[in-house]
Design a protein around this motif. Structure first.
Motif, mmCIF file in Angstrom:
data_model
loop_
_atom_site.group_PDB
_atom_site.id
_atom_site.type_symbol
_atom_site.label_atom_id
_atom_site.label_comp_id
_atom_site.label_asym_id
_atom_site.label_seq_id
_atom_site.Cartn_x
_atom_site.Cartn_y
_atom_site.Cartn_z
ATOM 1 N N SER A 54 37.875 -30.896 92.689
ATOM 2 C CA SER A 54 37.167 -29.701 92.211
ATOM 3 C C SER A 54 35.926 -29.385 93.034
ATOM 4 N N VAL A 55 35.680 -30.161 94.092
ATOM 5 C CA VAL A 55 34.503 -29.947 94.935
ATOM 6 C C VAL A 55 34.427 -28.512 95.447
ATOM 7 N N LEU A 56 35.572 -27.943 95.799
ATOM 8 C CA LEU A 56 35.571 -26.595 96.364
ATOM 9 C C LEU A 56 35.014 -25.568 95.389
ATOM 10 N N ASP A 57 35.027 -25.882 94.102
ATOM 11 C CA ASP A 57 34.482 -24.972 93.094
ATOM 12 C C ASP A 57 32.984 -25.160 92.877
ATOM 13 N N HIS A 58 32.435 -26.272 93.358
ATOM 14 C CA HIS A 58 31.036 -26.607 93.066
ATOM 15 C C HIS A 58 30.087 -26.345 94.226
ATOM 16 N N LEU A 59 30.588 -26.033 95.400
ATOM 17 C CA LEU A 59 29.729 -25.797 96.556
ATOM 18 C C LEU A 59 28.928 -24.511 96.392
ATOM 19 N N ASP A 60 27.715 -24.506 96.898
ATOM 20 C CA ASP A 60 26.806 -23.355 96.789
ATOM 21 C C ASP A 60 27.125 -22.358 97.908
ATOM 22 N N PRO A 61 27.735 -21.212 97.583
ATOM 23 C CA PRO A 61 28.159 -20.290 98.640
ATOM 24 C C PRO A 61 27.034 -19.419 99.184
ATOM 25 N N GLN A 62 25.893 -19.366 98.471
ATOM 26 C CA GLN A 62 24.772 -18.576 98.975
ATOM 27 C C GLN A 62 23.899 -19.371 99.948
ATOM 28 N N GLY A 63 23.774 -20.679 99.707
ATOM 29 C CA GLY A 63 22.905 -21.482 100.558
ATOM 30 C C GLY A 63 23.590 -22.085 101.766
ATOM 31 N N HIS A 115 37.039 -36.405 94.489
ATOM 32 C CA HIS A 115 37.922 -36.321 93.324
ATOM 33 C C HIS A 115 37.309 -37.023 92.114
ATOM 34 N N GLU A 116 36.665 -38.158 92.353
ATOM 35 C CA GLU A 116 36.251 -39.037 91.265
ATOM 36 C C GLU A 116 34.908 -38.636 90.642
ATOM 37 N N VAL A 117 33.950 -38.204 91.467
ATOM 38 C CA VAL A 117 32.620 -37.819 90.959
ATOM 39 C C VAL A 117 32.162 -36.551 91.679
ATOM 40 N N PRO A 118 32.861 -35.436 91.468
ATOM 41 C CA PRO A 118 32.633 -34.246 92.299
ATOM 42 C C PRO A 118 31.235 -33.663 92.223
ATOM 43 N N VAL A 119 30.648 -33.599 91.034
ATOM 44 C CA VAL A 119 29.322 -32.977 90.918
ATOM 45 C C VAL A 119 28.260 -33.838 91.595
ATOM 46 N N ALA A 120 28.304 -35.144 91.363
ATOM 47 C CA ALA A 120 27.357 -36.044 92.025
ATOM 48 C C ALA A 120 27.533 -35.987 93.537
ATOM 49 N N PHE A 121 28.765 -35.886 93.976
ATOM 50 C CA PHE A 121 29.050 -35.805 95.407
ATOM 51 C C PHE A 121 28.437 -34.554 96.024
ATOM 52 N N VAL A 122 28.708 -33.392 95.442
ATOM 53 C CA VAL A 122 28.191 -32.139 95.989
ATOM 54 C C VAL A 122 26.663 -32.136 95.978
ATOM 55 N N THR A 123 26.072 -32.638 94.911
ATOM 56 C CA THR A 123 24.615 -32.675 94.823
ATOM 57 C C THR A 123 24.020 -33.494 95.960
ATOM 58 N N ALA A 124 24.594 -34.671 96.232
ATOM 59 C CA ALA A 124 24.089 -35.512 97.311
ATOM 60 C C ALA A 124 24.263 -34.847 98.670
ATOM 61 N N VAL A 125 25.406 -34.213 98.887
ATOM 62 C CA VAL A 125 25.670 -33.543 100.145
ATOM 63 C C VAL A 125 24.673 -32.410 100.385
ATOM 64 N N GLU A 126 24.507 -31.554 99.406
ATOM 65 C CA GLU A 126 23.681 -30.376 99.626
ATOM 66 C C GLU A 126 22.194 -30.704 99.627
ATOM 67 N N ASP A 127 21.767 -31.712 98.890
ATOM 68 C CA ASP A 127 20.367 -32.149 98.984
ATOM 69 C C ASP A 127 20.057 -32.630 100.399
ATOM 70 N N PHE A 128 20.979 -33.381 100.987
ATOM 71 C CA PHE A 128 20.760 -33.903 102.344
ATOM 72 C C PHE A 128 20.791 -32.776 103.383
ATOM 73 N N LEU A 129 21.767 -31.889 103.295
ATOM 74 C CA LEU A 129 21.853 -30.802 104.255
ATOM 75 C C LEU A 129 20.649 -29.865 104.174
ATOM 76 N N ARG A 130 20.141 -29.697 102.967
ATOM 77 C CA ARG A 130 19.017 -28.786 102.747
ATOM 78 C C ARG A 130 17.688 -29.400 103.181
ATOM 79 N N SER A 131 17.581 -30.714 103.166
ATOM 80 C CA SER A 131 16.296 -31.388 103.420
ATOM 81 C C SER A 131 15.865 -31.242 104.888
#
Length: 251
Positions: A30-39, A235-251
């Motif tokens: 479900s990661v594809l549904d949780h990514l931030d498309p504006q940022g 697959h297993e922890v999609p929201v935690a995964f996306v949060t970690a990815v986007e926090d790092f990319l944004r930092s």
């Protein structure tokens, strides 16, 4: 010919995303549904012989993946970008870094294969080599790397997906490329910022392995264990995964 890919988002932070040995650009839970498309702007690439590029002929090697990544970035007009790679894709993003270090802003590895050759004993090598034509071998590998915790239905679905969307000859050839490939000397000491996300229940690419490999190669590398996940955090922890990815990319 344009390189087929899956695009999500139109934001200013750009990343090219590479899937694992079993997956495709579509197989991210479900990661594809949780990514931030504006940022963010994400480009998910299928390897030759896989997914939307199943019928694209090639040598089916990690260096070829790197060639296609750079060609895709050129098509998109991305002079600089970050790279996200899962498992085998973790080896591929390092090959891109070796080819074009001036273009790579950050690396994110997801239970990623290290830069050095991935050592296997004879039994493990036979298991992996046989997976090109054996659904049972694929299921055994998936069960192992998720810590014998995943449901039978999920394992069967992942096996079915991998069989349906990859050519056996490509599946087998990629193993013979990523497993012995040694990029350790070429990447050692790179100062690129690196985040390694690793599921705590992966019995092969463990947090300890990540610290002993990725953190040795990259002085600016942080290893971030993901509780509740094995080899497939998307697959297993999609929201935690996306949060970690986007926090790092944004930092």
């Amino acid at each position: 010919m344009a390189i087929a890919h899956r695009r999500i988002g139109t934001g200013p932070v750009r990343a090219i995303v590479l899937h694992d040995w079993f997956g495709t650009s579509a197989n991210w839970g479900s990661v594809l549904d949780h990514l931030d498309p504006q940022g963010f702007s994400y480009a998910f690439l299928d390897y030759r012989g896989y997914g939307d590029r199943r019928d694209v002929e090639g040598r089916y090697t990690v260096p070829e993946i790197a060639d296609d990544v750079l060609a895709l970035a050129d098509e998109l007009g991305w002079d600089a970008f970050s790279l996200i790679g899962h498992s085998m894709g973790g080896k591929a993003i390092q090959q891109v870094l070796v080819r074009a270090p001036e273009r790579v802003e950050k690396l994110i590895g997801i239970n990623p294969v290290p830069a050095a050759p991935y050592e296997m004993d004879d039994a493990t090598h036979a298991l992996f080599r046989g997976a090109a034509h054996s659904p049972e071998n694929r299921r055994t590998i998936l069960d192992l790397v998720t810590g014998h915790r995943a449901s039978g239905h999920w394992l069967n679905r992942m096996v079915g997906h991998s069989l349906a969307v990859s050519r056996p000859e490509a599946f087998g050839a990629y193993l013979e490329s990523w497993q012995p490939l040694d990029l350790s000397a070429a990447v050692k000491g790179s100062t690129v910022p690196v985040l390694v996300l690793v599921g705590e229940y992966d019995l092969a690419l463990t947090p300890e392995v990540m610290r002993a490999t990725w953190q040795v190669s990259y002085p600016n590398c942080r290893v971030h264990p993901l509780p509740g996940a094995g080899h497939y955090p998307p697959h297993e922890v999609p929201v935690a995964f996306v949060t970690a990815v986007e926090d790092f990319l944004r930092s």
